[in-house]
Design a protein around this motif. Structure first.
Motif, PDB file in Angstrom:
ATOM      1  N   ALA A  77       0.840  -1.196   0.000  1.00 56.23           N
ATOM      2  CA  ALA A  77       0.000   0.000   0.000  1.00 56.23           C
ATOM      3  C   ALA A  77       0.870   1.238   0.000  1.00 56.23           C
ATOM      4  CB  ALA A  77      -0.911   0.003   1.228  1.00 56.23           C
ATOM      5  N   VAL A 133      -8.276  -0.019  -4.408  1.00 53.65           N
ATOM      6  CA  VAL A 133      -7.818  -1.214  -3.695  1.00 53.65           C
ATOM      7  C   VAL A 133      -8.152  -2.414  -4.565  1.00 53.65           C
ATOM      8  CG1 VAL A 133      -7.980  -2.620  -1.615  1.00 53.65           C
ATOM      9  CG2 VAL A 133      -8.177  -0.128  -1.450  1.00 53.65           C
ATOM     10  N   THR A 146     -12.496  -3.843   3.403  1.00 54.71           N
ATOM     11  CA  THR A 146     -12.255  -2.402   3.308  1.00 54.71           C
ATOM     12  C   THR A 146     -13.222  -1.617   4.193  1.00 54.71           C
ATOM     13  OG1 THR A 146     -13.646  -2.268   1.315  1.00 54.71           O
ATOM     14  CG2 THR A 146     -11.280  -2.509   0.990  1.00 54.71           C
ATOM     15  N   CYS A 167      -5.863  -6.026   5.651  1.00 52.92           N
ATOM     16  CA  CYS A 167      -6.235  -4.638   5.393  1.00 52.92           C
ATOM     17  C   CYS A 167      -6.098  -3.780   6.651  1.00 52.92           C
ATOM     18  CB  CYS A 167      -7.656  -4.570   4.850  1.00 52.92           C
ATOM     19  SG  CYS A 167      -7.847  -5.232   3.180  1.00 52.92           S
ATOM     20  N   VAL A 179      -3.635   0.334  -3.137  1.00 56.70           N
ATOM     21  CA  VAL A 179      -3.387  -0.927  -2.451  1.00 56.70           C
ATOM     22  C   VAL A 179      -3.534  -2.059  -3.454  1.00 56.70           C
ATOM     23  CG1 VAL A 179      -4.098  -2.474  -0.584  1.00 56.70           C
ATOM     24  CG2 VAL A 179      -4.331   0.011  -0.296  1.00 56.70           C
ATOM     25  N   LEU A 223     -12.011   5.632   0.689  1.00 61.13           N
ATOM     26  CA  LEU A 223     -10.803   4.857   0.941  1.00 61.13           C
ATOM     27  C   LEU A 223      -9.752   5.733   1.575  1.00 61.13           C
ATOM     28  CD1 LEU A 223     -10.795   2.545  -2.154  1.00 61.13           C
ATOM     29  CD2 LEU A 223     -11.713   2.167   0.095  1.00 61.13           C
TER      30      LEU A 223
END
Length: 389
Positions: free
Chosen positions: A173, A228, A209, A253, A188, A183
């Motif tokens: 990331a 992502v 997420t 995550c 990512v 986000l």
């Protein structure tokens, strides 16, 4: 080993010449299969960069063979020419890898409103493809190539499955500012060698997420380039249990989100806001976010001041159902407010450590949520006032 930790993936990071500094600025991650299933989530900002517009179309069928990421320029608000640069980037990767351009995602990060040089990107893609590898160095270079104001690469590896049927998740990331829902200003890439269909990957990614990147709210600013991506090679041959995979992906995550928080621009405190006793989870998120976005609170934490009154003032602006005169607030383990009144003396709170924990008990229900944020510092203002210079 980051994104190449799971079997079936190769990566590379090169200095394509996008950044004037000569630093690494372009990465390629390739899924060698046998499966190329994928899921992607994008920024909810209506102002979206050209790579987002391209990648949203690519992701529709759940098949992705490769992803190209560049730092040093966002390719946002650059008109038709900018979209052609994104298209050209995907075409270059597709030709070099022998795949379809419609199966190549493109991501960009950097300054908005600056045109990227299509020829430079194309040559960078070819250079990266020639250097693809599955060793630790290749993964490290890819993670470094996507950095902008980051001070360090962010990577993660999580193992799952049972003996004889193991699978793995890897990830990288970037992000250090504009960290807010939609986000974050993040790119990512997550990879897995589990054998899963795109529909399963999509459900798992959206759940992961939701409780991680979407609850990282460093400065309340939303990016135009957030993406992502989750790629599955199926190289392990193991069909992972969906619930177990979702839990492992969520852990990955959350790990990356904490790394993003810890590297936030100019921050001197990493603040965890835990909200308990809400009627619904959404209410708990709303309450926590109201504190995370309150500049008076964030400035107080920067000054090591346990000003709990600013917490109550912030949560009072929400529509969440609770009685503000029943609320308890604790800071770093000291309850400074009980039932809307002073409790322990402020000088018992030690805010010198970087890690800061704020606990808000609403006494209205059983739901809870945690929001991650940072303090507001002189360094943050200076770094963002000089970003384009």
């Amino acid at each position: 080993m980051t994104v190449i930790a799971p079997a079936g993936f190769e990566a590379a990071g090169v200095a394509a010449g996008i950044k004037r500094s000569g630093a690494l600025d372009l990465a390629v991650v390739v899924n060698r299969g046998p499966s190329q299933q994928a899921a992607v989530v994008f920024t909810s900002n209506r102002a979206q960069a050209n790579p987002i517009l391209w990648s949203k179309e690519v992701a529709k069928d759940g098949v992705v063979s490769a992803i190209v990421l560049n730092s040093g320029g966002a390719n946002c608000f650059t008109g038709p020419e900018g979209f052609q640069v994104t298209h050209r980037t995907a075409e270059a990767a597709a030709a070099a890898l022998g795949v379809a351009a419609g199966d190549v995602l493109v991501c960009s990060t950097g300054l908005i409103g600056e045109q990227l040089d299509g020829e430079v990107l194309e040559e960078g893609v070819l250079s990266a493809v020639n250097r693809l590898g599955a060793d630790a160095a290749a993964g490290e270079d890819a993670a470094r190539a996507i950095m902008t104001t980051d001070t360090k690469p962010k990577t993660v590896v999580v193992d799952g499955g049972a003996a004889g049927a193991r699978w793995r998740i890897g990830g990288m990331a970037k992000g250090a500012g504009m960290l807010a829902p939609g986000l974050a200003t993040m790119l990512v890439v997550l990879t897995t060698d589990a054998a899963l269909e795109a529909s399963v990957l999509d459900r798992a990614l959206r759940q992961a997420t939701r409780v991680s990147f979407d609850r990282l709210d460093s400065d309340g600013c939303m990016s135009t380039n957030d993406q992502v991506t989750l790629l599955a090679s199926g190289a392990s041959g193991v069909v992972a249990d969906e619930a177990e995979f979702t839990a492992a992906l969520s852990a990955a995550c959350l790990d990356l989100a904490a790394q993003l928080q810890a590297d936030a621009e100019g921050a001197s405190h990493d603040i965890t806001i835990e909200v308990l006793g809400a009627v619904t989870e959404d209410d708990a998120v709303e309450v926590g976010r109201s504190v995370a976005r309150n500049n008076l609170f964030k400035a107080a934490i920067f000054g090591n001041d346990p000003n709990w009154g600013r917490v109550l003032a912030a949560i009072g602006t929400t529509a969440a159902p609770f009685d503000p005169y029943l609320v308890d607030v604790s800071m770093n383990g000291v309850r400074v407010c009980h039932a809307g009144r002073p409790d322990r003396p402020r000088d018992e709170v030690d805010l010198a450590p970087r890690a800061t924990h704020v606990r808000i008990e609403l006494h209205a229900g059983e739901a809870s949520a945690t929001i991650l944020t940072n303090d507001l510092t002189h360094d943050y203002v200076h770094e963002n006032s000089a970003y384009a210079s």
